[in-house]
Design a protein around this motif. Sequence first.
Motif, short mmCIF file in Angstrom:
data_model
loop_
_atom_site.label_atom_id
_atom_site.label_comp_id
_atom_site.label_asym_id
_atom_site.label_seq_id
_atom_site.Cartn_x
_atom_site.Cartn_y
_atom_site.Cartn_z
N PRO A 85 -1.33 23.18 -52.55
CA PRO A 85 -1.73 23.87 -53.79
C PRO A 85 -3.15 24.40 -53.81
O PRO A 85 -3.53 25.07 -54.78
CB PRO A 85 -1.53 22.79 -54.86
CG PRO A 85 -1.59 21.49 -54.12
CD PRO A 85 -1.03 21.76 -52.77
N THR A 86 -3.95 24.13 -52.77
CA THR A 86 -5.30 24.71 -52.72
C THR A 86 -5.38 25.87 -51.73
O THR A 86 -6.48 26.33 -51.41
CB THR A 86 -6.32 23.64 -52.34
OG1 THR A 86 -5.99 23.09 -51.05
CG2 THR A 86 -6.36 22.52 -53.37
N THR A 87 -4.23 26.35 -51.28
CA THR A 87 -4.22 27.49 -50.37
C THR A 87 -4.91 28.70 -51.01
O THR A 87 -4.57 29.08 -52.13
CB THR A 87 -2.79 27.87 -49.98
OG1 THR A 87 -2.15 26.75 -49.37
CG2 THR A 87 -2.78 29.05 -49.02
N PRO A 88 -5.87 29.32 -50.33
CA PRO A 88 -6.53 30.49 -50.93
C PRO A 88 -5.68 31.75 -50.82
O PRO A 88 -4.85 31.88 -49.92
CB PRO A 88 -7.81 30.62 -50.10
CG PRO A 88 -7.45 30.05 -48.76
CD PRO A 88 -6.48 28.93 -49.05
N ALA A 89 -5.89 32.64 -51.75
CA ALA A 89 -5.30 33.99 -51.69
C ALA A 89 -6.50 34.94 -51.63
O ALA A 89 -7.07 35.28 -52.67
CB ALA A 89 -4.44 34.26 -52.91
#
Length: 227
Positions: A180-184
Amino acid sequence: MQPEPEPEPDLHELLRSLRVWDPAVTDLRPFDPERAPAEPLPLFARWLADAAAAGQPEPHTMSLATADADGLPDVRIVMLHGADERGWSFATHAHSRKGGHLAARPYAALAFYWPVLGRQVRVRGPVTAAPPEEAQADLHARSTGALAAALTGHQSGVLASPEELRLASEAAWEKARSAPTTPAPSWTLYHLAPAEVEFFQGDPQRRHVRLRYRREGADWVRELLWP
């Protein structure tokens, strides 16, 4: 036997039959501009809270108007992410159509419409992009679905088929749930610094109240407008 096709509606007849601000569902409240605060943000916060309390669906959605490099306008509905001393905030991918517009012409206009109260708020001014870390923090504070949508990417690009979207979306949802902390990286938060903010309160006698706040240097000038 094939079913009979539904008759096409008469658009003009339909439009004439529709009502605006039906008293059964709309509460046109009095608005005294003399009692309005010196700055627009406190009044906006109060009106947004009033709209939510009155049952207005999605009162935090707004129309966002931009223009492309040739000055041609465009508009769409987006969600308000915040409003503070930096301005009214919204987000999108930098490579989206609106992101491209803002890169070419960093100026925009917003419009909120809350028909349950017969109210509108219009905001316009220059737009700046927030630092990337602020944009990512804003994104990760939202829902898993919001992150999945951002990770799907390619916003405003041409889609080859619904199947292509399904596969990309499924992969994005899996990533959003598992990390859930994957950057976009292209996700961008924008702040619109208001040069003008107008508050419109509908009146049953059509004597609508329009109060405009106009920025002059560090100060706000308040003035009434004809409806």
